[in-house]
Design a protein around this motif. Structure first.
Motif, short mmCIF file in Angstrom:
data_model
loop_
_atom_site.label_atom_id
_atom_site.label_comp_id
_atom_site.label_asym_id
_atom_site.label_seq_id
_atom_site.Cartn_x
_atom_site.Cartn_y
_atom_site.Cartn_z
N GLU A 42 0.84 -1.19 0.00
CA GLU A 42 0.00 0.00 0.00
C GLU A 42 0.87 1.25 0.00
OE1 GLU A 42 0.36 -1.22 4.39
OE2 GLU A 42 0.20 -2.17 2.41
N VAL A 43 0.34 2.33 -0.55
CA VAL A 43 1.08 3.57 -0.70
C VAL A 43 0.40 4.68 0.08
CG1 VAL A 43 1.78 5.37 -2.35
CG2 VAL A 43 2.04 2.97 -2.94
N SER A 44 1.19 5.55 0.69
CA SER A 44 0.65 6.74 1.34
C SER A 44 1.59 7.91 1.10
CB SER A 44 0.47 6.52 2.85
OG SER A 44 1.71 6.33 3.48
N LEU A 45 1.03 9.10 1.08
CA LEU A 45 1.79 10.33 1.01
C LEU A 45 1.65 11.05 2.34
CD1 LEU A 45 0.87 11.72 -2.53
CD2 LEU A 45 2.90 10.41 -1.87
N ARG A 46 2.75 11.59 2.84
CA ARG A 46 2.72 12.30 4.11
C ARG A 46 3.14 13.75 3.88
NH1 ARG A 46 5.66 9.70 9.22
NH2 ARG A 46 3.96 8.23 8.81
N CYS A 47 2.29 14.66 4.35
CA CYS A 47 2.57 16.09 4.27
C CYS A 47 2.97 16.56 5.67
CB CYS A 47 1.34 16.85 3.78
SG CYS A 47 1.56 18.63 3.60
N ARG A 48 4.21 17.03 5.80
CA ARG A 48 4.72 17.42 7.11
C ARG A 48 5.14 18.87 7.10
NH1 ARG A 48 9.94 17.24 9.75
NH2 ARG A 48 9.67 17.12 12.02
N ALA A 49 4.70 19.60 8.12
CA ALA A 49 5.09 20.99 8.31
C ALA A 49 5.81 21.13 9.64
CB ALA A 49 3.86 21.91 8.27
N GLU A 94 -10.20 18.40 -4.94
CA GLU A 94 -11.29 18.22 -3.99
C GLU A 94 -10.73 17.76 -2.64
OE1 GLU A 94 -14.46 18.96 -4.50
OE2 GLU A 94 -14.05 19.61 -6.56
N GLU A 95 -11.24 18.34 -1.55
CA GLU A 95 -10.77 17.95 -0.23
C GLU A 95 -10.97 16.46 -0.01
OE1 GLU A 95 -12.50 20.33 2.81
OE2 GLU A 95 -11.51 22.18 2.15
N GLN A 96 -9.95 15.83 0.57
CA GLN A 96 -9.96 14.39 0.76
C GLN A 96 -9.86 14.08 2.25
OE1 GLN A 96 -10.41 12.19 -1.55
NE2 GLN A 96 -9.87 10.26 -0.55
N LEU A 97 -10.97 13.70 2.86
CA LEU A 97 -10.98 13.36 4.28
C LEU A 97 -10.90 11.85 4.49
CD1 LEU A 97 -13.61 15.89 5.66
CD2 LEU A 97 -11.12 16.04 5.76
N GLN A 98 -11.50 11.10 3.57
CA GLN A 98 -11.47 9.65 3.70
C GLN A 98 -10.04 9.14 3.49
OE1 GLN A 98 -14.13 7.69 1.03
NE2 GLN A 98 -13.85 5.66 1.95
N ASP A 99 -9.65 8.17 4.28
CA ASP A 99 -8.32 7.57 4.20
C ASP A 99 -7.21 8.55 4.56
OD1 ASP A 99 -9.42 5.13 3.33
OD2 ASP A 99 -9.42 5.83 1.25
N THR A 100 -7.55 9.63 5.27
CA THR A 100 -6.55 10.60 5.70
C THR A 100 -6.31 10.46 7.20
OG1 THR A 100 -7.18 12.17 3.98
CG2 THR A 100 -5.97 13.05 5.86
N GLU A 101 -5.06 10.48 7.58
CA GLU A 101 -4.68 10.38 8.98
C GLU A 101 -3.97 11.65 9.41
OE1 GLU A 101 -1.70 7.72 11.88
OE2 GLU A 101 -1.75 7.39 9.70
N PHE A 102 -4.38 12.21 10.55
CA PHE A 102 -3.78 13.43 11.08
C PHE A 102 -3.14 13.14 12.43
CE2 PHE A 102 -7.25 14.85 8.37
CZ PHE A 102 -6.67 15.88 7.65
N VAL A 115 -2.19 10.51 3.64
CA VAL A 115 -3.33 10.01 2.90
C VAL A 115 -2.93 8.73 2.18
CG1 VAL A 115 -2.78 11.41 0.85
CG2 VAL A 115 -5.14 10.62 1.21
N ALA A 116 -3.82 7.72 2.21
CA ALA A 116 -3.56 6.44 1.56
C ALA A 116 -4.19 6.42 0.17
CB ALA A 116 -4.12 5.30 2.41
N MET A 117 -3.56 5.65 -0.74
CA MET A 117 -4.07 5.62 -2.12
C MET A 117 -3.55 4.36 -2.81
SD MET A 117 -1.43 8.48 -3.42
CE MET A 117 -1.77 9.25 -1.83
N ALA A 118 -4.09 4.11 -4.00
CA ALA A 118 -3.58 3.01 -4.81
C ALA A 118 -2.29 3.45 -5.50
CB ALA A 118 -4.62 2.61 -5.86
N PRO A 119 -1.33 2.54 -5.67
CA PRO A 119 -0.08 2.91 -6.37
C PRO A 119 -0.38 3.49 -7.75
CG PRO A 119 0.10 0.74 -5.36
CD PRO A 119 -1.34 1.14 -5.24
N GLY A 120 0.39 4.50 -8.11
CA GLY A 120 0.22 5.13 -9.41
C GLY A 120 -0.73 6.33 -9.40
N GLN A 121 -1.36 6.61 -8.25
CA GLN A 121 -2.31 7.72 -8.15
C GLN A 121 -1.70 8.97 -7.50
OE1 GLN A 121 -5.69 7.46 -9.30
NE2 GLN A 121 -4.67 5.70 -10.25
N GLU A 122 -0.41 8.92 -7.22
CA GLU A 122 0.21 9.99 -6.44
C GLU A 122 0.06 11.37 -7.06
OE1 GLU A 122 2.57 6.20 -5.62
OE2 GLU A 122 1.55 7.19 -7.31
N ASP A 123 0.11 11.46 -8.39
CA ASP A 123 0.08 12.76 -9.03
C ASP A 123 -1.28 13.44 -8.96
OD1 ASP A 123 -1.20 11.02 -10.70
OD2 ASP A 123 -0.17 11.68 -12.54
N ARG A 124 -2.30 12.74 -8.48
CA ARG A 124 -3.63 13.33 -8.33
C ARG A 124 -3.80 14.07 -7.00
NH1 ARG A 124 -8.12 8.89 -9.40
NH2 ARG A 124 -9.40 10.80 -9.34
#
Length: 373
Positions: free
Chosen positions: A223-230, A247-255, A272-281
């Motif tokens: 599984e793939v996830s992107l992490r935004c850190r400030a 569009e705001e994405q609340l589902q599958d998002t961890e804070f 946020v979790a996603m399917a591989p290959g969807q990162e650019d969205r």
């Protein structure tokens, strides 16, 4: 009660970040803990202006004195020559009162001799950017559970359980108790908060922009996830939002909650979790009062220097805004057993012995015995 005092004391500074930008708060957190192995108790007080601890008292310390916890409080000797001695005497007396209150509440809940128990109190106020009172806080807990709180609008007490009803029956008929605390929150608390903001303006009124980056992570099952850190931002209030195709994405998002960075600034991340290959969205939007406009970040596999670039860009944006506007952006933000706490007693004898006036140095009207009526 709307907010558990247990959360406030466990989260500490983090709990103070729930106010709107532009507002400021001052809060005192009092904790008394029984120490059955020593046959004694420990009493600790910490004071915060916004996210910054500025004073501390610990009855178990060698000096047993109220001490500064912010460099700007060193000016207090010039502002109020008797400040530290008065505060020290107040809290030494309060330590004795809390010791007796621990015994009182142990009796309310039929608890046997010994065992670890705690009383907690949170009192403070929040003012708007213009300096007017937004809200006041006066709450108690016993053994990590809400006990009783003051409703300043109605001058009534909200008891959390049958044990706290003992205290409510004592205080509610004595309107002067609630009135004195309301007056403190509306006048003395706001007065001292404004004074501290002036004394510590270089620290308390500053704004530090966040540095931010997006990283990609792969789990053990692919599984793939992107992490935004400030990180590196001040004040603590910040918004991190993941968007998919705008569009705001609340589902599958961890804070995670905003956390101190150890250097007077704060940090936070959202994943946020996603399917591989969807990162650019996906893009991460970062909003903070020190930014002239929100940051929009995407994962870029080769952008190893993105962390530095974003931080520098944010700083430039703030500088340009300051030059154009000619003004500094003001900041702000706010906060086992059964309930229990220390509070003003209504009976004449206990009031004579423990009503310690604290209004001269910014604290609340005196700590009184917790006896039932």
């Amino acid at each position: 009660m709307e907010l558990s005092l247990l959360s406030l004391f466990m989260l500490g500074v983090v709990a103070l970040t729930q106010t709107r930008a532009g507002s400021h708060s001052m809060r005192y957190f009092h904790t008394a803990m029984s120490r059955p192995e020593l046959g004694d108790s420990q009493f600790i007080t910490v004071g915060y202006v916004d996210d910054q601890q500025f004073v501390r008292f610990d009855s178990s310390s060698e000096s047993q004195r109220m001490e500064p916890r912010a460099a700007w409080m060193d000016k207090m000797d010039e502002e109020e020559p008797n400040y530290w001695e008065e505060q020290t005497q107040i809290y030494r007396k309060n330590a004795q009162i809390y010791r007796r209150n621990l015994e009182t509440l142990r009796g309310y809940y039929n608890q046997s001799q010994g065992g670890l128990h705690t009383i907690q109190r949170m009192i403070g106020c929040e003012v708007s950017a213009e300096g007017s009172l937004r809200k006041g806080f006066y709450q108690f807990a016993y053994d990590g559970h809400d006990y009783i709180a003051l409703h300043t609008e109605t001058l009534s007490w909200t008891a959390a359980d049958t044990g706290a009803e003992n205290t409510k029956r004592k205080w509610e008929p004595e309107k002067s108790i609630a009135e004195s605390y309301k007056a403190y929150l509306e006048k003395e608390c706001t007065h001292w908060l404004k004074k501290y903001l002036v004394m510590g303006k270089d620290v308390l009124l500053r704004t530090d922009p966040p540095s931010a980056r997006v990283t990609r992570h792969r789990g053990p099952d692919g599984e793939v996830s992107l992490r935004c850190r400030a990180h590196g931002f001040y004040p603590a209030e910040i918004s991190l939002m993941w968007l998919r195709d705008g569009e705001e994405q609340l589902q599958d998002t961890e804070f995670i909650e905003t956390r101190p960075g150890g250097d007077g600034t704060f940090q936070k991340w959202a994943a946020v979790a996603m399917a591989p290959g969807q990162e650019d969205r996906y893009s991460c939007r970062v909003q903070h009062e020190a930014l002239a406009q929100p940051l929009s970040l995407r994962w870029e596999p080769e952008a190893s220097s993105l962390w530095v670039i974003v931080g520098v860009t944010a700083g430039v944006l703030v500088l340009v805004t300051a030059v154009v506007a000619g003004a500094v952006i003001l900041r702000r933000r706010n906060s086992g057993g059964k309930g229990g706490a220390y509070v003003p007693a209504a009976d004449k004898d206990s009031a004579q012995g423990s009503d310690v006036s604290l209004t001269a140095t910014g604290e609340a009207p005196g700590a009184l015995e917790l006896e039932g009526g």
